[in-house]
Each structure stands twice: as structure tokens, then as C-alpha cells.
Design an enzyme around this catalytic site. Structure first.
Site, short mmCIF file in Angstrom:
data_model
loop_
_atom_site.label_atom_id
_atom_site.label_comp_id
_atom_site.label_asym_id
_atom_site.label_seq_id
_atom_site.Cartn_x
_atom_site.Cartn_y
_atom_site.Cartn_z
CG ASP A 481 2.95 22.73 82.75
OD1 ASP A 481 3.11 21.97 82.42
OD2 ASP A 481 1.74 23.23 83.12
CG ASP A 551 -1.21 22.66 77.05
OD1 ASP A 551 -1.39 21.68 77.85
OD2 ASP A 551 0.38 23.20 77.38
C1 DGJ Z 1 0.34 24.08 80.72
C2 DGJ Z 1 0.12 23.12 80.94
O1 DGJ Z 1 -0.04 21.75 79.57
C3 DGJ Z 1 -1.30 23.56 80.91
O2 DGJ Z 1 -3.03 22.60 80.87
C4 DGJ Z 1 -2.05 24.10 82.08
O3 DGJ Z 1 -1.66 23.88 83.23
C5 DGJ Z 1 -0.80 25.34 81.67
N1 DGJ Z 1 0.50 25.30 81.76
C6 DGJ Z 1 -1.01 26.24 83.20
O4 DGJ Z 1 -0.22 26.88 83.21
#
Ligand code: DGJ
Length: 740
Positions: A481, A551
Site C-alpha cells: 500500500d 477503494d
Molecule cells: C488503503 C487501501 O486501499 C485499503 O484497501 C486498505 O488496505 C487501507 N489502505 C488500509 O489502511
């Protein structure tokens, strides 16, 4: 390195029967005509050509559909001064225009010397034909500054990889203020239309269209990383001539995960040029004598089959030439991810409970997301401390991993290696490790700062942490991430003149860490995630197996997100999760079948809180996962046809994936909202073998009762299929299997 005088090898090839004037065999990736000084690259259905004109400029000639082997793609004759204000250097299209000699179009190179000279004029020196393309050498008219132009033509897709290396052979340093990979020139037309991708967090991958008109359009990221706002991809087609399946489309994508820029300019005489490379914003890269700087690769393609054809070329090229493993890469497993179910509240019993449930529906990879390490109970602390939180996992990760493995699944783990919370042991020990200007505040995003990967000690630390994590645990997959962009982009340990090298060295070290980690752990797979779809580009894709587009997991919003994504990138890389309903983004309620059909168009994941599911949900999920496994090869490796776009307020949408051998097709059809008693148009399929017979099977939903159980490919493509959908957010999915 040969000069313009034909070298002996090429003479031999010409005598062996190359087409008139051309040296090099017909069908070879690159050929050269010594008489006309024209270079030509052929691949797939594409020809790309340029030449050296009498002024020694490398002049663009042709980029488009493939020409006959003996055809001339034009002569490199420089355009005369248009007027006293538009000199030849500006109106002659060059393969690599440098800022100097009175040129006013977008440069590919701009430099500054310590004596104040900010002028560079490049002339051809020599060239070399390679197995896959060409390398040209150019030099400034006065100074020992060289540029190497690299061309690699993909024989299957006709996608051309262009990059440039600038080398300082002078006795003084030189500052590079701008370096692109390439300038691409399109034939003169008056109806060009630019398509590009824009968005923001949770709303990525919006396709925007605007006419190409005199002036400039800049697509860019100034953020230090790829960014959500624009993606480094463009396509130009012809308004009224091109559509989804017909007409010319020129397209390209930059392989770079740092600040980038693609400018699309129409000059005063109507020529359209696309220049792509490092973003010159805040850029400066000092080259000492003997040093060189290499640009990212700018991939450029052409299709005569509309945007759909362009996308399919890109998808195939990515699968076969960019992604790790190439054509031998394993299919994306069905994964479960805990994020939307638990957020930071992960612990061993909770994850075990989810894993047990996930295994019952056919999940193949269980991924624990954020919250498992350090003092990470929310997003305010712990980032950077990659040691297991013993309150949550008293015996480390092993019991959970053993449980997951025992259930027949692989184990994956979330990491965000480039980041640090100020409230972390790592930051307390190394406050100097973050990108910063020492006298200035350190701006936080999501309560975190960014480690300076350009520093070797930081780079080595991260590799060690990740290597230990993967070596000490049975981890098949990392979700990598990256949740903020840069601020205060300082590198105080460097001399002031070298601090802006951070824009390049950070990204190179990021690539180095991932490549080295993969080298040490060849079976490890990685997902590029960046607060949603903020780091999706051909640079990171060469090192990661899949990406996270957004997301936003609402299955209806995802239809447009996935539609935009697939304009540029392969469905095989596009992870799509089935999550809870109502969805957290917009409170929209959809059926579980609808959510599955939306997500089954890419790599399937499940991110719902399985603790809330009822027996019938598990039964539906089990059935849909099993259905997905029957079509995933077609979805991930096949040709995508965007039959009906979900964009622009469309009432419905449909996609079709067809396997490369045309033996199977998977159709996904959606209705957003039906009004009155409006009849829904029939859906005509594409890409099937017209002579083969295909049996129709519904995965979910139904066709009109009068629909044939089996018919020829010609029937499904010409007559089509009536899908019985009524109401709001309805979906149906079908499989067409060719009978033996
Ligand atoms: C952002 C990501 O896009 C999510 O899927 C998740 O992993 C969160 N971060 C976790 O902090």
C-alpha cells in the site's frame, strides 16, 4: 556503432533480398534505407518511421497502420521556416526535440550549463540496428552532450518502446531540467480527440474526452508518485471516424511511478505531438562529467480497430511483455481480504474465524490487511514498525498462517513500506529518514510521513524488513500500500544541486527493492495499491502481479471504474472485491449476485464481513466462486469487448471476454434502472468464431425464455441475445462454450 554509411552486415542483408532501398530483411523489427536516410520499424499491424534530414535532425515521418514491405513512409525533408516567428526547427517534427536554436514546441530535453548556456541542438551521429529495434546516437552541435534514442518494437502488438539516455561527456557538470522518453507525432488531421483518465480517491478511472485543438493539454502528476488525478496513459482517435470498435487510435503509456508528464500539443501548423517523460515540474538532475540519466520508457501503439482494439493490444502486451511471469504467469487466485470487515481490529481469533468461513466458499488466498503490527490500532501510530503486535497475535503470525494453510489457502499480508507514522519507534529512532526540508514543517497525510527511499540506508532497511518478514513466515503475497503523496520534497544529506534527484532515485530504489525481494523470493506475488488506484502504471506493473484500482467497492460505481481502467490496463491485473451491502461509499443496496457479477470481470476478491452472512449468502457465494473458476482464464487471458458502456448516464452496460482460441466467452450484463416499460435492446456479441456452435449457460440471471440454448457464433454476433433484466441494479452473467 555504425555511421550513416551502410555497414557491411546491412549491405549483405540488402543483397540477400531486402525490399528495394531497405537494408535489413523484410519483416525485421527495424530497417534502414541508406539512400533516403529513413529508418522504419514494423510490428503487428503497425509501421513507425523517421529519418535524418539534410540538417542532421532526426525527423518523424510516419506512425500508423502497417505499410507494404517495399513502401516508402516519406522523405525526411525539413519544413521551411513558416515565418520569421515560426522557424524550421519548430515546425519540423523531430523525434527528440531539444530546447535550443529558436525552438518553441514542447522539448524532450532542456539543459543548463554552469557557464549560463541553456541551449542544446541535437544532430544525428550514428545508429545501430538491434535484434528488436534501433539505437540512435545524437550530439549537441557544440558540446560533448550525447543522447541515445532507443526503439524496441514488439513484433506481435506493434507497440513501440521508446526511451532516451542523456550522457555528459563534457568536462563540466550539466543540469538536466527536462527529460522525456520520446516525442510522438501524428499525421495532420483536424478531428483528433484526446481520451485520458482522471479521477480522485474512491472515484478513479474516469474517461475524459476533449478535442485536440491548437494549444496544449498537459496530463501529469506532480505528486512524486503516479497519482489518482491523471493516469500516465493517453489515446487519440478521430471524432466521427473512430468509435469503440472501428477507426484509428494512437495510444501510449509511460512506465514510471514517480512524477510524470504527458503533453499533447497541436502546433501552429496543425501537427499533433505527444511528449512524455519525467515531469519537469521541480525537476533538476545534475550530471557530472561521465554521468548519464535514463528516461522512463514511453510505450506507443496504434490500432485500426477503435478503442476496443487499442485496449486489447495493450492488455495482451501487458500480459505477455510487462507483467512478471509474462504468458506463464499464474492466474489470479480468488482472494479474501479483511479490511472492510475489520479495519484495524485484526487479531488471531477474528482472522481465524474469517479464514474458516472464506475457505468454505472456495477462496484460495486469505489476506490480512492493515493493523497487525506495532502499535497500529488506528491510522495514527505504528507505521514503520513491522513487528507483529503481540497483543493481537500473542504467538506471532505462525498460528494464523498455519490455520490458513491448513484450510487449503495461501496467506497474504498488507504492508505499507514507504511510510512512517511520527508516532512509531522507527521515526523516533530515525527522524532524518523522511523526505523533508530541515527548517520546514513536515506535512502529514493520513498522519504519516514518507521515508526517503532515495537514501541507501533507508532502501537497505526496507529490503531487510521485507525480506525477514517473507523469509520468516509462509507468505505468498504482499499487498503493497502507499497512502499519501509527497510534500516538502527535500533530501538534505545531498548537496543542494543534487537534492532534486530524489524524484528519480526514490522511484528507482522502490523498483530495486521490489525486484530484489522478488529475486530472493521467486514465488512471492505483490499487489500495487495506493490508497486505491494511485499507483497503477507500466513501471510498477513490471514488478507487481496485480493492482488495486479503487477503494470504492460499490459494485455499480465499479462498473465505470472498471470500464475506465480497462481502457489502459489488463483485466488480469484488476482486483475487484465483493463487499457488504449497503456499500460504505454511497449506501447503495445491491444483491450478492450483482456484486459478484460486477467483480468477476477482473481478479475476484471477497472483502465482505463474512461473520454477517447468512446460509443463503454462503450458498450464493460458493456457487458464484465456482462459476468464476470456470471462466477466469477467459476473463484474465481473453480479449475484452466493452459491448455497452456504463458511462454518460447509460441505463445499462455489458462486457464480453472471449478466450484467445474463441472456445469460450463470458458475458456480463447490467441494468442500472429500467424506466416505464421501455424494451431493452438486444445484446450483440463480438469476437466469436462465426462458424462454431456455442452453448449458452446462465451463471446468474436469465436470458429471455425464447433464447436458443445453442447457436452459431454468427447468430450470437448478428442476431444477439435478449437478456431479461427489469428493475434497479439488476445483473445477469452468461457463459458461451463452443461445442466440440
Ligand atoms: C488503503 C487501501 O486501499 C485499503 O484497501 C486498505 O488496505 C487501507 N489502505 C488500509 O489502511
Amino acid at each position: 556503432m555504425s555511421s550513416l554509411r551502410m555497414d557491411r552486415r546491412l549491405v549483405c542483408l540488402a543483397l540477400l533480398g531486402g525490399a528495394a532501398g531497405w537494408t535489413g530483411q523484410a519483416g525485421a523489427a527495424a530497417r534502414y534505407d541508406d539512400k533516403t536516410k529513413v529508418f522504419r520499424l514494423d510490428g503487428g499491424d503497425v509501421t513507425y518511421a523517421f529519418g535524418v534530414n539534410a540538417q542532421g535532425q532526426v525527423q518523424s515521418l510516419y506512425w500508423g497502420g502497417r505499410l507494404g514491405d517495399g513502401d516508402s513512409p516519406g522523405q525526411p525533408v525539413s519544413v521551411r521556416d513558416h515565418s520569421s516567428v515560426d522557424l524550421s526547427v519548430s515546425v519540423t517534427p523531430q523525434e527528440f526535440p531539444a530546447q535550443g536554436g529558436g525552438m518553441f514546441v514542447e522539448p524532450a530535453l532542456k539543459v543548463a550549463w554552469p557557464d549560463g548556456v541553456r541551449d542544446v541542438v541535437l544532430k544525428y551521429v550514428s545508429h545501430r540496428v538491434t535484434d528488436q529495434g534501433l539505437i540512435l546516437r545524437l550530439k549537441d552541435i557544440e558540446r560533448e552532450l550525447y543522447v541515445e534514442l532507443r526503439y524496441v518494437m514488439d513484433p506481435e502488438s506493434g507497440i513501440l518502446a521508446r526511451s532516451a539516455v542523456v550522457e555528459n561527456r563534457a568536462k563540466t557538470p550539466v543540469r538536466i531540467d527536462q527529460l522525456a522518453a520520446a516525442a510522438l507525432t501524428l499525421p495532420i488531421e483536424t478531428d483528433y480527440r484526446l481520451q485520458y483518465l482522471t479521477g480522485r480517491w474512491a472515484a478513479e478511472w474516469t474517461v475524459e474526452t476533449r478535442p485536440v485543438a491548437p494549444g496544449s493539454t498537459v496530463l501529469e502528476s506532480r505528486r512524486g508518485d503516479t497519482g489518482h488525478q491523471n493516469n500516465p496513459w493517453f489515446a487519440i482517435d478521430r471524432d466521427g471516424v473512430s468509435d469503440e470498435e472501428t477507426g484509428p487510435v494512437w495510444f501510449g503509456a509511460l512506465a514510471w511511478s514517480g512524477s510524470w508528464r504527458i503533453s499533447v500539443d497541436q502546433d501552429t501548423l496543425g501537427k499533433v505531438r505527444v511528449v512524455g517523460g519525467f515531469n519537469p515540474f521541480d525537476f533538476a538532475y545534475r550530471l557530472q562529467p561521465g554521468q548519464s540519466l535514463e528516461s522512463p520508457v514511453f510505450y506507443a501503439g496504434y490500432s485500426g480497430q477503435g478503442m476496443g482494439g487499442a485496449s486489447r493490444l495493450m492488455h495482451r502486451f501487458q500480459r505477455e511483455k510487462i507483467l512478471p511471469g509474462g504468458p506463464k504467469a499464474p492466474l489470479r487466485p480468488v482472494l479474501y481480504n479483511s479490511w472492510e470487515a475489520t479495519e484495524f481490529a485484526v487479531d488471531e481469533p477474528g482472522q481465524v474465524a474469517l479464514a474458516e468461513k472464506a475457505a468454505t466458499i472456495g477462496v484460495e488466498r486469505f489476506v490480512m490487511d492493515d493493523g497487525w503490527f506495532g502499535a497500529r490500532n488506528n491510522d495514527k501510530a505504528g507505521l514503520g514498525d513491522w513487528t507483529v503486535n503481540r497483543a493481537k497475535f500473542p504467538n506471532g503470525l505462525k498460528p494464523l498462517i498455519d490455520k490458513v494453510r491448513g484450510l487449503g489457502m495461501e496467506f497474504g499480508l498488507w504492508v505499507e513500506p514507504e511510510m512512517v507514522n511520527p508516532d512509531s519507534d522507527l521515526y523516533r529512532a530515525h527522524p532524518d529518514w523522511v523526505i523533508n526540508f530541515p527548517t520546514r514543517p513536515r506535512t502529514q497525510g493520513r498522519n504519516q510521513l514518507m521515508l526517503n527511499l532515495a537514501r541507501k540506508d533507508v532502501r537497505d532497511h526496507l529490503l531487510k524488513v521485507l525480506d525477514d518478514l517473507v523469509s520468516q513466515n509462509d507468505i505468498a503475497f504482499l499487498k503493497w500500500d502507499h497512502n499519501r503523496n509527497w510534500s516538502e520534497p527535500g533530501w538534505p544529506e545531498q548537496p543542494v544541486e543534487d537534492q532534486q534527484k530524489i524524484y528519480v532515485e526514490f522511484v528507482r530504489n522502490l523498483y530495486w527493492i521490489i525486484a530484489e525481494l522478488r529475486r530472493r523470493h521467486p514465488k512471492l506475488e505483490i499487489e500495487s495499491c495506493a490508497g486505491g488506484g494511485g499507483r497503477v502504471d507500466l513501471g510498477i506493473m513490471a514488478l507487481t502481479d496485480q493492482v488495486w484500482p479503487s477503494d470504492n467497492t460499490d459494485p455499480f460505481d465499479r462498473l465505470t471504474i472498471q470500464d475506465g481502467f480497462t481502457h489502459a490496463y489488463a483485466p488480469a491485473t484488476m482486483m475487484c472485491w465483493v463487499t457488504d451491502s449497503p456499500n460504505w461509499v454511497n449506501k447503495r443496496t445491491t444483491s450478492l449476485e450483482y456484486r459478484f457479477l460486477s467483480s468477476m470481470q477482473g481478479g475476484l476478491g471477497i472483502g465482505a464481513n463474512l461473520n454477517h452472512w447468512k446460509d443463503e449468502d454462503f450458498a450464493t457465494a460458493k456457487k458464484m466462486v465456482a462459476e468464476y473458476k470456470t471462466i477466469r482464464k477467459t476473463v484474465q487471458r481473453g480479449d475484452l469487448y466493452r459491448l455497452i458502456s456504463p458511462r454518460d448516464g447509460s441505463e445499462r452496460s455489458a462486457t464480453l471476454s472471449v478466450s484467445p482460441d474463441r472456445g469460450q466467452a463470458a458475458l456480463f450484463a447490467f441494468v442500472h434502472s429500467t424506466t416505464k416499460l421501455d424494451p431493452l435492446p438486444r445484446i450483440q456479441l463480438r469476437g466469436l468464431d462465426p462458424k462454431a456452435t456455442y452453448r449458452l449457460r446462465a451463471m446468474a440471471g436469465a436470458a429471455d425464455p425464447a433464447t436458443l440454448a445453442q447457436a452459431s457464433g454468427a447468430y450470437w454476433m448478428e442476431y444477439g441475445l435478449d437478456v431479461a433484466l427489469r428493475g434497479d441494479f439488476q445483473a445477469a452473467g452468461f457463459v458461451l462454450d463452443a461445442t466440440a
